[in-house]
Motif scaffolding. Structure first.
Motif, PDB file in Angstrom:
ATOM      1  N   ILE A 256      28.301  14.033 -31.112  1.00  0.00           N
ATOM      2  CA  ILE A 256      29.516  14.775 -30.811  1.00  0.00           C
ATOM      3  C   ILE A 256      29.214  15.919 -29.852  1.00  0.00           C
TER       4      ILE A 256
ATOM      5  N   ALA B  87      28.719  14.541 -26.410  1.00  0.00           N
ATOM      6  CA  ALA B  87      30.009  14.089 -25.878  1.00  0.00           C
ATOM      7  C   ALA B  87      30.861  15.265 -25.416  1.00  0.00           C
ATOM      8  N   VAL B  88      30.884  16.345 -26.168  1.00  0.00           N
ATOM      9  CA  VAL B  88      31.678  17.514 -25.798  1.00  0.00           C
ATOM     10  C   VAL B  88      31.136  18.136 -24.510  1.00  0.00           C
TER      11      VAL B  88
ATOM     12  N   VAL C 186      26.066   7.873 -25.686  1.00  0.00           N
ATOM     13  CA  VAL C 186      27.322   8.571 -25.395  1.00  0.00           C
ATOM     14  C   VAL C 186      27.872   8.131 -24.040  1.00  0.00           C
TER      15      VAL C 186
ATOM     16  N   PRO D  42      25.551  12.299 -36.309  1.00  0.00           N
ATOM     17  CA  PRO D  42      26.872  12.373 -35.677  1.00  0.00           C
ATOM     18  C   PRO D  42      27.091  13.704 -34.955  1.00  0.00           C
ATOM     19  N   ILE D  43      26.508  14.771 -35.476  1.00  0.00           N
ATOM     20  CA  ILE D  43      26.646  16.083 -34.839  1.00  0.00           C
ATOM     21  C   ILE D  43      26.014  16.064 -33.447  1.00  0.00           C
TER      22      ILE D  43
END
Length: 61
Positions: free
Chosen positions: A37, A40-41, A11, A33-34
């Motif tokens: 993500i 990243a958030v 990331v 992917p979760i």
């Protein structure tokens, strides 16, 4: 723990735009992917908070 650190590295590399296409494809094969993500958030929110704190600090002095 190693799995998380690998995802974090992926990331961070993507944030800076230095990740190769081969590494990106490998990451999506090995990481959910979760997970990517979510990391990243969280990093994005921390980045925005750091900018906010810096601006607030500069403007208050």
């Amino acid at each position: 723990m190693q799995h998380f650190l690998s995802a974090l590295q992926s990331v961070l590399a993507a944030f800076f735009g230095v990740q190769s296409e081969d590494k990106r494809q490998t990451d999506f094969k090995h990481h959910s992917p979760i997970t990517l993500i979510a990391i990243a958030v969280v990093l994005f929110v921390l980045f925005v908070l750091a900018i906010y704190a810096t601006v607030t600090s500069v403007l208050s002095t």
